[in-house]
Enzyme design. Structure first.
Site, PDB file in Angstrom:
ATOM      1  N   LYS A  11       0.827  -1.214   0.000  1.00  0.00           N
ATOM      2  CA  LYS A  11       0.000   0.000   0.000  1.00  0.00           C
ATOM      3  C   LYS A  11       0.869   1.274   0.000  1.00  0.00           C
ATOM      4  CE  LYS A  11      -4.112  -2.105   2.096  1.00  0.00           C
ATOM      5  NZ  LYS A  11      -5.059  -2.060   3.257  1.00  0.00           N
ATOM      6  N   TYR A  51     -12.459  -2.385  -3.668  1.00  0.00           N
ATOM      7  CA  TYR A  51     -13.027  -2.364  -2.321  1.00  0.00           C
ATOM      8  C   TYR A  51     -14.556  -2.290  -2.325  1.00  0.00           C
ATOM      9  CZ  TYR A  51      -8.443  -1.955  -0.046  1.00  0.00           C
ATOM     10  OH  TYR A  51      -7.170  -2.197   0.444  1.00  0.00           O
ATOM     11  N   ASN A 114      -2.333   0.366   7.066  1.00  0.00           N
ATOM     12  CA  ASN A 114      -1.930  -0.984   7.470  1.00  0.00           C
ATOM     13  C   ASN A 114      -1.054  -1.723   6.448  1.00  0.00           C
ATOM     14  OD1 ASN A 114      -3.959  -1.574   5.689  1.00  0.00           O
ATOM     15  ND2 ASN A 114      -5.110  -2.908   7.064  1.00  0.00           N
ATOM     16  N   HIS A 117      -2.009  -5.380   1.463  1.00  0.00           N
ATOM     17  CA  HIS A 117      -3.264  -6.090   1.177  1.00  0.00           C
ATOM     18  C   HIS A 117      -2.945  -7.492   0.670  1.00  0.00           C
ATOM     19  CE1 HIS A 117      -7.211  -7.012  -0.608  1.00  0.00           C
ATOM     20  NE2 HIS A 117      -6.498  -7.541  -1.591  1.00  0.00           N
ATOM     21  N   GLU A 128      -9.566 -10.193  -7.885  1.00  0.00           N
ATOM     22  CA  GLU A 128      -8.607  -9.089  -7.752  1.00  0.00           C
ATOM     23  C   GLU A 128      -7.485  -9.185  -8.789  1.00  0.00           C
ATOM     24  OE1 GLU A 128      -7.625  -9.321  -3.571  1.00  0.00           O
ATOM     25  OE2 GLU A 128      -9.616  -8.598  -2.990  1.00  0.00           O
TER      26      GLU A 128
HETATM   27  P1  IDP Z   1      -8.282  -6.646   5.134  1.00  0.00           P
HETATM   28  O1  IDP Z   1      -7.426  -5.648   4.380  1.00  0.00           O
HETATM   29  O2  IDP Z   1      -7.520  -7.234   6.298  1.00  0.00           O
HETATM   30  O3  IDP Z   1      -8.896  -7.684   4.253  1.00  0.00           O
HETATM   31  P2  IDP Z   1     -10.909  -5.402   5.283  1.00  0.00           P
HETATM   32  O4  IDP Z   1     -11.868  -5.556   6.403  1.00  0.00           O
HETATM   33  O5  IDP Z   1     -11.231  -6.076   3.987  1.00  0.00           O
HETATM   34  O6  IDP Z   1      -9.465  -5.825   5.821  1.00  0.00           O
HETATM   35  O7  IDP Z   1     -10.754  -3.835   5.031  1.00  0.00           O
HETATM   36  C1  IDP Z   1     -10.097  -3.359   3.882  1.00  0.00           C
HETATM   37  C2  IDP Z   1      -9.180  -2.233   4.266  1.00  0.00           C
HETATM   38  O8  IDP Z   1      -9.977  -1.141   4.716  1.00  0.00           O
HETATM   39  C3  IDP Z   1      -8.229  -2.519   5.447  1.00  0.00           C
HETATM   40  O9  IDP Z   1      -7.054  -3.186   5.057  1.00  0.00           O
HETATM   41  C4  IDP Z   1      -7.943  -1.127   5.950  1.00  0.00           C
HETATM   42  O10 IDP Z   1      -6.978  -0.478   5.111  1.00  0.00           O
HETATM   43  C5  IDP Z   1      -9.286  -0.442   5.750  1.00  0.00           C
HETATM   44  N1  IDP Z   1     -10.131  -0.479   6.945  1.00  0.00           N
HETATM   45  C6  IDP Z   1     -10.843  -1.535   7.400  1.00  0.00           C
HETATM   46  N2  IDP Z   1     -11.537  -1.202   8.512  1.00  0.00           N
HETATM   47  C7  IDP Z   1     -11.239   0.088   8.752  1.00  0.00           C
HETATM   48  C8  IDP Z   1     -11.649   1.020   9.760  1.00  0.00           C
HETATM   49  O11 IDP Z   1     -12.428   0.712  10.670  1.00  0.00           O
HETATM   50  N3  IDP Z   1     -11.115   2.279   9.672  1.00  0.00           N
HETATM   51  C9  IDP Z   1     -10.269   2.659   8.667  1.00  0.00           C
HETATM   52  N4  IDP Z   1      -9.870   1.825   7.697  1.00  0.00           N
HETATM   53  C10 IDP Z   1     -10.348   0.560   7.737  1.00  0.00           C
HETATM   54 MG    MG Z   2     -10.394  -7.575   2.810  1.00  0.00          MG
END
Ligand code: IDP
Ligand code: MG
Length: 151
Positions: A11, A51, A114, A117, A128
């Site tokens: 990312k 997304y 974070n 991905h 994807e």
């Molecule tokens: P993942 O990346 O571990 O699969 P997902 O729940 O699919 O997690 O969420 C996609 C991305 O959205 C996350 O990696 C993160 O960057 C962002 N994200 C998820 N939940 C939150 C939140 O509560 N606040 C801000 N960003 C979030």
């Molecule tokens: Mg996800």
């Protein structure tokens, strides 16, 4: 030979922080094979498709802003049970809850920054990979060390 594939993306925060090499190294050293890669800035329309499952979430707009804000490294990796294993290697979505030693657990502190991905299922991986790569951009080749990775 296992042919499972997954989509992994470094990312924007990780690219800016100079973590491209370290992250790629983890997957190489594990024994996985890089079969497609591009440095790109994601257009908004692609980010929204990628997304789509989160479009009604309160964080959706900030997520799209973040992921389109600067270049990412989009990749396809191949190897035995890579979809599930890559999820373990990256760690939980929230870096503060991610296991120590996982990529997010090692390099991140904030849910909205974070680092990486990885597809969450074989179906997501297929979707994807097709979203980010044309078939001809995905390479088929063998590594001479494959006999030392697989019995
Ligand atoms: P993942 O990346 O571990 O699969 P997902 O729940 O699919 O997690 O969420 C996609 C991305 O959205 C996350 O990696 C993160 O960057 C962002 N994200 C998820 N939940 C939150 C939140 O509560 N606040 C801000 N960003 C979030
Ligand atoms: Mg996800």
């Amino acid at each position: 030979m296992e042919r499972e594939r997954t989509f992994i993306m470094i990312k924007p925060d990780a690219v800016q922080r100079g973590l491209i090499g370290e992250i790629i190294n983890r997957f190489v050293k594990k024994g996985y094979k890089l079969i497609a890669m591009k440095l790109m800035q994601i257009p908004r329309s692609l980010a929204e498709q990628h997304y789509a499952e989160h479009k009604d979430k309160p964080f959706f707009e900030s997520l799209i802003q973040y992921i389109t804000s600067a270049p990412v490294v989009a990749m396809v990796w191949e190897g035995k049970e890579i979809v599930a294993t890559a999820r373990v290697m990256i760690g939980a979505t929230d870096p503060l809850k991610a296991a120590p030693g996982s990529i997010r657990g090692t390099y991140g502190v904030d849910l909205g920054r974070n680092v990486i991905h990885a597809s969450d299922s074989k179906e997501s991986a297929k979707r994807e990979i097709e979203l980010f790569f044309k078939p001809e951009e995905i390479l088929t080749y063998s590594l001479t060390l494959e006999n030392w990775l697989y019995e």
